[in-house]
Design a protein around this motif. Structure first.
Motif, mmCIF file in Angstrom:
data_model
loop_
_atom_site.group_PDB
_atom_site.id
_atom_site.type_symbol
_atom_site.label_atom_id
_atom_site.label_comp_id
_atom_site.label_asym_id
_atom_site.label_seq_id
_atom_site.Cartn_x
_atom_site.Cartn_y
_atom_site.Cartn_z
ATOM 1 N N GLU A 180 -88.662 -30.446 102.637
ATOM 2 C CA GLU A 180 -87.297 -29.935 102.596
ATOM 3 C C GLU A 180 -86.680 -30.062 101.205
ATOM 4 O OE1 GLU A 180 -82.897 -30.858 104.554
ATOM 5 O OE2 GLU A 180 -84.731 -31.505 105.586
ATOM 6 N N LEU A 192 -87.260 -26.565 109.507
ATOM 7 C CA LEU A 192 -88.650 -26.520 109.054
ATOM 8 C C LEU A 192 -89.598 -26.864 110.198
ATOM 9 C CD1 LEU A 192 -88.404 -28.273 105.566
ATOM 10 C CD2 LEU A 192 -88.279 -25.838 106.107
ATOM 11 N N THR A 239 -86.805 -19.055 104.358
ATOM 12 C CA THR A 239 -86.357 -20.434 104.221
ATOM 13 C C THR A 239 -85.752 -20.684 102.846
ATOM 14 O OG1 THR A 239 -88.032 -21.176 105.795
ATOM 15 C CG2 THR A 239 -87.078 -22.844 104.357
#
Length: 208
Positions: A115, A133, A152
């Motif tokens: 992340e 995620l 993302t």
């Protein structure tokens, strides 16, 4: 003895794996030199198949103890790619030891787990928008990891409009940066295809 490694990637953006090959070797206390020729710059066209790349690398000269060959599994089983690589080496360079590197389904799956790295590469390291995620044990089941990674990064950036379009244009560069930042001991270490890569490479290096 220094192990002389030839690294052949599926695409030029995958050459960031070289640093991880070197890092895994260092973890094992095995000195290596890694050559990763960029075959795109040759005047004669080089095919995209593994035999074509091996044949061209052999024609360029150089002495190697080990070939590390990366090929994404895409939509097929990993063993298909492993067999493809083994047959190519047997055909083109039969005495050369080799290690297949077969991400499932694509290498982008390995980049979808960290992340903080994603937020940093997206240019918004203090962002708080949930990224949802995948877990390391599930990431290989994502149908299109590349598209998921693009989405993302966009979410992590917080960008819209023209800034978002510019971010999307930088995707190859951002992907390369994520590969550079990949923590071998982080979440990716729980991904089966990464574990296989590390295990295969470690065994080959120990054999010398």
């Amino acid at each position: 003895m220094t192990v002389r490694v030839l690294f052949l990637s599926e695409g030029s953006s995958d050459q960031g794996l070289v640093a991880h090959v070197e890092g895994i070797a260092a973890d094992q206390g095995v000195p290596v030199t890694v050559s990763a020729p960029d075959l795109r710059w040759l005047r004669s066209a080089v095919g995209h198949s593994v035999p074509d790349k091996l044949r061209t690398a052999r024609e360029l000269g150089g002495v190697y103890d080990l070939a590390v060959v990366q090929r994404d599994a895409d939509n097929g089983p990993p063993q298909t790619r492993r067999t493809e690589i083994a047959e190519a080496v047997r055909e083109v360079w039969p005495r050369l030891a080799h290690v297949p590197v077969v991400p499932v389904r694509m290498l982008e799956a390995w980049l979808l787990l960290d992340e903080q790295a994603i937020r940093e590469v997206a240019g918004n390291p203090r962002g708080r928008v949930p990224l949802d995620l995948p877990k390391a044990t599930a990431v290989e089941r994502i149908a299109d990891p590349k598209q998921r990674l693009k989405e993302t990064l966009a979410k992590a950036s917080g960008c819209k409009g023209r800034r978002l379009a510019e971010l999307q244009q930088r995707f190859p560069r951002n992907r390369h940066r994520l590969l550079d930042l990949l923590d071998r001991n982080g979440p990716v270490s729980a991904v089966p295809s990464w574990q296989t890569f590390v295990s295969d490479l470690t065994s080959a290096l120990r054999r010398g």
